[in-house]
Motif scaffolding. Structure first.
Motif, PDB file in Angstrom:
ATOM      1  N   LYS A 134      44.528  42.850  61.554  1.00 56.81           N
ATOM      2  CA  LYS A 134      45.495  43.625  62.480  1.00 56.81           C
ATOM      3  C   LYS A 134      45.117  45.190  63.831  1.00 56.81           C
ATOM      4  N   ARG A 135      45.024  45.132  62.956  1.00 55.47           N
ATOM      5  CA  ARG A 135      44.823  46.709  63.671  1.00 55.47           C
ATOM      6  C   ARG A 135      43.882  47.703  63.228  1.00 55.47           C
ATOM      7  N   ILE A 136      43.587  49.063  63.776  1.00 50.26           N
ATOM      8  CA  ILE A 136      42.487  49.541  63.275  1.00 50.26           C
ATOM      9  C   ILE A 136      42.354  51.661  63.604  1.00 50.26           C
ATOM     10  N   THR A 137      42.240  51.634  62.435  1.00 50.22           N
ATOM     11  CA  THR A 137      41.966  53.354  62.977  1.00 50.22           C
ATOM     12  C   THR A 137      40.159  53.840  62.798  1.00 50.22           C
ATOM     13  N   VAL A 138      40.833  54.645  63.655  1.00 53.72           N
ATOM     14  CA  VAL A 138      39.009  54.935  63.990  1.00 53.72           C
ATOM     15  C   VAL A 138      38.657  56.761  63.998  1.00 53.72           C
ATOM     16  N   SER A 139      37.872  57.114  62.836  1.00 53.27           N
ATOM     17  CA  SER A 139      37.931  58.567  63.491  1.00 53.27           C
ATOM     18  C   SER A 139      36.990  59.215  64.320  1.00 53.27           C
ATOM     19  N   ASN A 179      42.230  58.603  64.094  1.00 57.61           N
ATOM     20  CA  ASN A 179      42.152  60.741  62.480  1.00 57.61           C
ATOM     21  C   ASN A 179      40.910  61.276  62.993  1.00 57.61           C
ATOM     22  N   ALA A 180      41.393  62.499  63.762  1.00 53.84           N
ATOM     23  CA  ALA A 180      40.047  63.738  63.515  1.00 53.84           C
ATOM     24  C   ALA A 180      41.118  64.949  62.090  1.00 53.84           C
ATOM     25  N   PHE A 207      45.578  64.409  63.538  1.00 52.84           N
ATOM     26  CA  PHE A 207      45.050  65.728  62.926  1.00 52.84           C
ATOM     27  C   PHE A 207      45.340  65.721  61.572  1.00 52.84           C
ATOM     28  N   ILE A 208      44.050  65.083  61.113  1.00 48.63           N
ATOM     29  CA  ILE A 208      44.519  65.923  59.719  1.00 48.63           C
ATOM     30  C   ILE A 208      44.066  66.820  58.833  1.00 48.63           C
ATOM     31  N   GLU A 209      44.539  67.582  58.083  1.00 53.72           N
ATOM     32  CA  GLU A 209      44.176  68.726  57.927  1.00 53.72           C
ATOM     33  C   GLU A 209      42.905  68.805  56.305  1.00 53.72           C
ATOM     34  N   PHE A 210      42.102  69.722  56.423  1.00 53.85           N
ATOM     35  CA  PHE A 210      40.301  69.560  56.094  1.00 53.85           C
ATOM     36  C   PHE A 210      40.712  70.086  54.457  1.00 53.85           C
ATOM     37  N   MET A 211      40.795  68.299  53.805  1.00 52.63           N
ATOM     38  CA  MET A 211      41.018  68.067  52.135  1.00 52.63           C
ATOM     39  C   MET A 211      40.246  69.155  51.379  1.00 52.63           C
ATOM     40  N   ASP A 212      40.321  68.960  50.330  1.00 55.23           N
ATOM     41  CA  ASP A 212      39.832  70.000  49.195  1.00 55.23           C
ATOM     42  C   ASP A 212      39.189  68.229  48.005  1.00 55.23           C
ATOM     43  N   VAL A 213      38.669  66.820  48.822  1.00 55.03           N
ATOM     44  CA  VAL A 213      38.371  65.930  47.785  1.00 55.03           C
ATOM     45  C   VAL A 213      37.332  65.486  47.442  1.00 55.03           C
ATOM     46  N   GLY A 214      36.781  65.089  46.171  1.00 48.86           N
ATOM     47  CA  GLY A 214      35.255  65.550  45.779  1.00 48.86           C
ATOM     48  C   GLY A 214      35.048  67.052  45.495  1.00 48.86           C
ATOM     49  N   ASN A 215      34.105  66.720  45.385  1.00 51.39           N
ATOM     50  CA  ASN A 215      33.379  68.351  44.713  1.00 51.39           C
ATOM     51  C   ASN A 215      31.826  68.755  45.285  1.00 51.39           C
ATOM     52  N   THR A 216      31.716  68.223  46.588  1.00 52.40           N
ATOM     53  CA  THR A 216      30.496  68.343  47.354  1.00 52.40           C
ATOM     54  C   THR A 216      30.690  68.676  48.981  1.00 52.40           C
ATOM     55  N   ASN A 217      32.322  69.164  49.519  1.00 51.65           N
ATOM     56  CA  ASN A 217      32.341  69.394  50.505  1.00 51.65           C
ATOM     57  C   ASN A 217      32.518  70.813  50.947  1.00 51.65           C
ATOM     58  N   GLY A 218      32.169  71.961  49.736  1.00 53.50           N
ATOM     59  CA  GLY A 218      32.700  72.719  50.217  1.00 53.50           C
ATOM     60  C   GLY A 218      33.599  73.220  50.532  1.00 53.50           C
ATOM     61  N   TRP A 219      34.822  72.848  50.328  1.00 54.44           N
ATOM     62  CA  TRP A 219      35.738  72.865  50.664  1.00 54.44           C
ATOM     63  C   TRP A 219      36.945  74.363  50.542  1.00 54.44           C
ATOM     64  N   ARG A 220      37.703  75.368  51.663  1.00 51.26           N
ATOM     65  CA  ARG A 220      37.825  76.046  51.105  1.00 51.26           C
ATOM     66  C   ARG A 220      39.251  76.748  51.839  1.00 51.26           C
ATOM     67  N   LEU A 221      39.792  77.292  51.470  1.00 47.63           N
ATOM     68  CA  LEU A 221      41.680  77.052  51.865  1.00 47.63           C
ATOM     69  C   LEU A 221      41.342  78.112  53.715  1.00 47.63           C
TER      70      LEU A 221
END
Ligand code: SAM
Length: 350
Positions: A134-139, A179-180, A207-221
């Motif tokens: 029906k519809r779509i989200t594109v990153s 989505n960005a 616009f998506i706030e950068f999230m601390d998902v997973g363990n590999t993306n080097g997330w920092r506040l």
């Protein structure tokens, strides 16, 4: 299979036995159809981790389209109204339109959508729409080619994704959401340009706030740009105002341009968590059900499917999983929780 319905104070109508321990019903199922992706986004599947040696799932590990369809029917009988197909990159899985054709006619399904990086969309949009999507989200994280390529780390250019978006629009897959993910010092200087490009198109940038998902993306506040800051930056150029949510539990906070040029959204998982209204479950490609994006332990539905269990038995297992659900990771996020093991987002999708 359905139990008697009841209406809760918060407006939800639910079957009696699919409310979790915080009285949240099950409404959305996100189905990841593959753990593979043709991008290596630095914040999601960094090449150092997901390189040539990385062991992706084998074909036999993946739920078949028949298995996904059977599970979807059972979930819909337990209150799910919306299915979102995701990945990895869902369009790298062969004949995805055949899955759409199986899911679209399921009675009780109100919304069928897909999240994609858009790189293969131009070729597939029309047949996906014909099959019932029906519809779509594109990153799309930036319109600046250098910034975008640095983020996707796969040399895919912006125009390829824009062509995919155009093909999706031509196929009637609207409203299209774009989505960005915003990371400080990486693409935050390009958010106004992105917002500007999609004004007056009917497409909705989120616009998506950068999230601390997973363990590999080097997330920092300090890499997070909060929605508040993004709103201020956009508002200075294109004045915006809050709009009311379309429905209880909507993921993005809606805003609209004061001059009528359309709407934009912000996904505030870090600065304003929304666990209290989270009605989402996530199914991994190999049939593990996760009740939180930040979970570490899945519930194995594939062994039930392949072990000859009936729909009733699988439904009973689903109820037992959902009833004890008490996840609210984003609300209790702290320096102590950041290091906990979590499932990779590239496995269970957004
Ligand atoms: N490959 C598809 C795509 O690119 O849309 C679907 C899967 S991807 C994991 C789903 C969404 O998660 C994308 O919009 C992606 O940008 C977002 N994402 C991945 N890692 C993220 C992170 N650390 N923080 C916020 N969003 C993230």
């Amino acid at each position: 299979m359905l139990r008697p319905a009841c209406r809760l104070k918060n407006g939800y109508t639910v079957t009696m036995d699919v409310i979790d321990s915080f009285r949240r019903p099950l409404r959305d199922l996100r189905i990841s159809v593959t753990d593979r992706c043709n991008f290596r986004c630095t914040y999601c599947m960094p090449r150092e981790v997901f390189g040539p040696e990385y062991q992706f799932l084998q074909r036999d590990d993946l739920l078949t389209y028949e298995e996904i369809t059977r599970l979807s029917r059972i979930f819909i009988a337990h209150g799910v109204e919306k299915l979102r197909i995701t990945g990895g990159e869902p369009l790298v899985r062969r004949d995805l339109d055949q899955l759409m054709a199986k899911l679209a006619p399921i009675a009780g399904l109100k919304d069928l959508t897909l999240t994609t990086n858009g790189s293969l969309l131009k070729q597939q949009a029309a047949k996906l729409a014909e099959a019932g999507l029906k519809r779509i989200t594109v990153s799309l994280d930036s319109l600046d080619d250098d910034v975008f390529k640095a983020m996707n780390d796969a040399s895919v250019n912006v125009q390829t994704v824009l062509d995919g978006i155009d093909a999706a629009a031509a196929a009637g897959l609207s409203p299209i959401k774009v989505n960005a993910v915003v990371k400080r010092g990486v693409n935050d200087h390009t958010i106004v340009e992105l917002a500007s490009y999609f004004r007056n198109t009917g497409h909705i940038v989120r616009f998506i706030e950068f999230m601390d998902v997973g363990n590999t993306n080097g997330w920092r506040l300090d890499s997070v740009v909060t929605a508040r800051e993004m709103i201020e930056r956009i508002d200075r150029v294109y004045p915006i105002e809050p709009a009311t949510a379309n429905y209880e539990g909507e993921v993005a906070k809606r805003w609209r341009y004061r001059d009528g040029a359309g709407e934009i959204g912000f996904i505030t998982s870090i600065s304003e968590p929304f666990c209290g209204s989270c009605t989402r479950a996530r199914l991994s490609p190999e049939g593990q059900l996760f009740t939180c994006l930040f979970g570490n332990q899945g519930h194995d539905f594939r062994s039930l499917l392949r072990g000859g269990k009936s729909d009733e038995e699988i439904g009973a297992f689903l109820r037992s999983v959902w009833r004890i659900r008490d996840d609210r990771y984003s609300e209790i996020r702290s320096s102590d929780t950041i290091g906990l093991r979590k499932v990779e987002m590239s496995r269970i999708g957004g």
